[in-house]
Design an enzyme around this catalytic site. Sequence first.
Site, PDB file in Angstrom:
ATOM      1  N   ASP A 215      -5.986  -7.178  -5.946  1.00 56.53           N
ATOM      2  CA  ASP A 215      -5.835  -8.173  -4.780  1.00 56.53           C
ATOM      3  C   ASP A 215      -5.808  -9.308  -5.555  1.00 56.53           C
ATOM      4  O   ASP A 215      -5.259 -10.863  -5.574  1.00 56.53           O
ATOM      5  CB  ASP A 215      -7.101  -8.079  -4.015  1.00 56.53           C
ATOM      6  CG  ASP A 215      -6.516  -7.285  -2.744  1.00 56.53           C
ATOM      7  OD1 ASP A 215      -4.919  -8.071  -2.297  1.00 56.53           O
ATOM      8  OD2 ASP A 215      -6.667  -7.237  -2.277  1.00 56.53           O
TER       9      ASP A 215
ATOM     10  N   HIS B  46       0.631  -1.159   0.168  1.00 60.97           N
ATOM     11  CA  HIS B  46       0.187  -0.422   0.466  1.00 60.97           C
ATOM     12  C   HIS B  46      -0.126   1.530   0.182  1.00 60.97           C
ATOM     13  O   HIS B  46       0.349   2.647  -0.635  1.00 60.97           O
ATOM     14  CB  HIS B  46      -1.338   0.135   0.996  1.00 60.97           C
ATOM     15  CG  HIS B  46      -1.987  -1.116   0.432  1.00 60.97           C
ATOM     16  ND1 HIS B  46      -2.205  -2.231   0.783  1.00 60.97           N
ATOM     17  CD2 HIS B  46      -3.227  -0.915  -0.261  1.00 60.97           C
ATOM     18  CE1 HIS B  46      -3.541  -2.654   0.577  1.00 60.97           C
ATOM     19  NE2 HIS B  46      -3.761  -1.738  -0.405  1.00 60.97           N
TER      20      HIS B  46
ATOM     21  N   GLU C 181     -12.260  -9.320  -6.415  1.00 64.66           N
ATOM     22  CA  GLU C 181     -10.934  -9.264  -5.554  1.00 64.66           C
ATOM     23  C   GLU C 181     -10.246 -10.642  -5.094  1.00 64.66           C
ATOM     24  O   GLU C 181      -9.155 -11.339  -4.651  1.00 64.66           O
ATOM     25  CB  GLU C 181     -10.502  -8.522  -3.935  1.00 64.66           C
ATOM     26  CG  GLU C 181     -11.043  -7.156  -4.243  1.00 64.66           C
ATOM     27  CD  GLU C 181     -10.465  -5.829  -3.611  1.00 64.66           C
ATOM     28  OE1 GLU C 181      -8.885  -6.184  -3.383  1.00 64.66           O
ATOM     29  OE2 GLU C 181     -10.951  -6.117  -2.399  1.00 64.66           O
TER      30      GLU C 181
ATOM     31  N   CYS D 279     -10.315  -0.613 -10.476  1.00 63.72           N
ATOM     32  CA  CYS D 279     -10.039   0.119  -9.656  1.00 63.72           C
ATOM     33  C   CYS D 279      -8.868   0.031  -9.482  1.00 63.72           C
ATOM     34  O   CYS D 279      -7.781   0.642  -8.279  1.00 63.72           O
ATOM     35  CB  CYS D 279     -10.310   1.085  -8.518  1.00 63.72           C
ATOM     36  SG  CYS D 279     -11.057  -0.337  -7.599  1.00 63.72           S
TER      37      CYS D 279
HETATM   38  C1  PEP Z   1      -6.737  -4.393  -5.400  1.00 62.89           C
HETATM   39  O1  PEP Z   1      -7.146  -5.217  -4.374  1.00 62.89           O
HETATM   40  O2  PEP Z   1      -6.819  -3.937  -6.412  1.00 62.89           O
HETATM   41  C2  PEP Z   1      -7.418  -2.678  -4.482  1.00 62.89           C
HETATM   42  C3  PEP Z   1      -7.399  -1.180  -5.463  1.00 62.89           C
HETATM   43  O3  PEP Z   1      -8.067  -2.427  -3.485  1.00 62.89           O
HETATM   44  P1  PEP Z   1      -6.678  -2.591  -2.181  1.00 62.89           P
HETATM   45  O4  PEP Z   1      -5.383  -1.848  -3.047  1.00 62.89           O
HETATM   46  O5  PEP Z   1      -6.156  -1.235  -1.485  1.00 62.89           O
HETATM   47  O6  PEP Z   1      -6.320  -3.505  -1.974  1.00 62.89           O
HETATM   48 MG    MG Z   2      -7.665  -5.100  -2.160  1.00 64.52          MG
END
Ligand code: PEP
Ligand code: MG
Length: 756
Positions: free
Chosen positions: A624, A359, A600, A671
């Site tokens: 994910d 992250h 995901e 996303c």
């Molecule tokens: C993802 O998993 O692609 C996502 C957008 O969520 P995060 O990266 O916050 O887990």
């Molecule tokens: Mg995610």
Amino acid sequence: MLNYLRSIVQEVNAARDLQSALNIIVQRVKSVMVTEVCSAYLRDGQGNFVLMATDGLNQSSVGQVTLALGEGLVGYVAQREEPINLEQATAHPKYQYFEATGEERYSSFMGVPIIHQRQVLGVLVVQQVERRRFDEGEEAFLVTMSAQLAGVIAHAEATGALKVMGQKARSARFKGVAGSPGVAIGRAVVMSPAADLRSVPFRACTDVDAELAFFNRCLASARNDIKELGKQLEARLNAQEQALFDAYLSMLDDASLGGEVVERIRNGMGAAYAWSEVILEHERNFSSMNDAYLRERAADIRDLGRRVLAYLQESTQKSRVFPENAILLGEELTASMLGEVPKERLAGMVSVQGSSNSHVAILARAMGIPTVMGAVDMPFTQLEGRELIVDGYRGNVYCDPREDLRQHFEAICAEEQELVKGLEALKDLPCETTDKHRVPLWVNTGLMADVVRSLERGAEGVGLYRTEIPFLLRERFPSEEEQRLTYREQLEAFAPKTVTMRTLDIGGDKSLPYFPIDEENPFLGWRGIRVTLDHPEIFLAQVRAMLKASEGLNNMRIMLPMISSVGELDASKALIYRAHQELVEEGYQIEVPPIGVMIEVPAAVYQARELAARSDFLSVGSNDLTQYLLAVDRNNPQVADLYQAFHPAVLRALHQIVRDGHSQGASVGICGELAGDPAAAVLLMAMGYDVLSMNATNLPKVKKVIRSITLEQAEDLLDQVMVQEDVEAVLQCLDKGLESAGLSRLVSGPPTDLTE
Ligand code: PEP
Ligand code: MG
């Protein structure tokens, strides 16, 4: 055996430099295996294997004996990348005699390669006069030893390169994983969690008397604390336990730990680093003791170490001044560390842990900060104040760069700035293909700072607002009202454009300091919706805050992370309706917002139809989804090469989701970070994705690429890509297709590689 292994690795870890590490290895292995010779050969810059340490051969041959790959038995072991175990070495066709070593007396030979990250770093050899084959157990021991030592040697080599570098004025390069694109040139600032003995940056001290006085003050404060604690616990402790406090106090004396630190300070070392070095050394000594009672004392030393270190760091942390073009360096950078640096001073980041989809890397991309992750061999504590170049395109970090290297990267920075300026003109133009197919480009946000950047770059909505980020920057859960204010700010800033608010997605690599989740396997554990469904009070407070924030704006959607069954969706929807009902009863005038599901996990891919039928939209979390489909931890640099977003399995899943979602009339977006990759964006558009949501930094590039092709071209490319069987073929196919459309520079970034 395990004890021997552990204690050798510990000793090697504690070695001051590469040479002493190698000397320890050969001496200890020789003695444990009761052989007559143990030698270590390491690969040099030219790819030859040089005898670096030996116990048993002539010492004068160290540094003199060199073999090319495939030459002699040592070169042969390196070439085959597997052990060779011979009863009579001289009879082997590859045997080569080196007079300098005096080795004609040895008959038996066993060599095993030292391999780190698929590279042969060297060869470890044992020899014996007696003609015999080393048995299976011995071979297994040497192989285990070498596998364990490979990382330590790689690390020691990297540190060594740094030390030599000062004298030879040549740059040292450390390899990591590309975290956030761009190039940064600046000065290293080591970020360490408070009182963490292992991440204290090396600093020299210029005024020895002042440093000694400071050290003594800190010791005195720690002494007071310990006395105080002893007094408070007096009634509850027996005499033996009381004695422990006295032992603590005496350890701080000049005759003990304190004295060793004073000596280092007198030699010009800063107090905090000197203290951590002394404590770690003692901790290691205690941990490697055979006596269990003494081994446990390591924990006492560590505890004492942290107490004093906290005082030593207190003043420096408070008065920290960040240089211009600061490059943050740390074992594990976190979102809150980012918050400590004034934005205009932050040029780049390097994290020893983590990978491209951790992250902190995602945040870095959102903020446009060049970042390298997973630089596992980088001795970061030694780099405070050094000049660094961060190549966020290729995942390289250069320390004390040569002039030509700096010029090369300065030119790339200038070229990038030109490119960005060129793209600014696109801000108000629609994102559509040359044959007028529209694809809305949205952004992913989390910090307030993202809002301005996103709007400046022409974002048409927010596809993912990561609500956990404001949670991560606090010391306790924000109240409902605090949340409402934060969400309102986001919604107002973008209104009337849509903002997709994701409910709290903690767990995995996002743990809140005030709500720690300690699990063996956090990415398969309690994360996302699983946590909030187990804590309806947290979920309800958040949803109420979101709904209240949207009053009068009506530009919000709610999105649920980590859904793996329809039951979880139904339960979440029930809570959202309940919160809505309560607010209506309280007099708020709010519509029920569109509710969507993140896809995901593989289970959600196969149930996309059912999930779509029960919701308003789907949004693929490809970060994910990739990790779960390929069984590759997104946070682990060791397997970063296997995290392949263009893997045919991922592409097929993406294609299926959009078809299944549309079959139920749901809108389908994406996303994950993949949407911000210009080449991927072309494929996703061709698959039929309704919205692409990405980091603000990449948005203009994606727009430029989409505005340069036709939908038909994109669909042709997709058809070609979808029949490829592996990721290499997919990438080749994409490169070819985009190159013929004249888009390769935008897609792959500048050529930063330079032969050194
Ligand atoms: C993802 O998993 O692609 C996502 C957008 O969520 P995060 O990266 O916050 O887990
Ligand atoms: Mg995610």
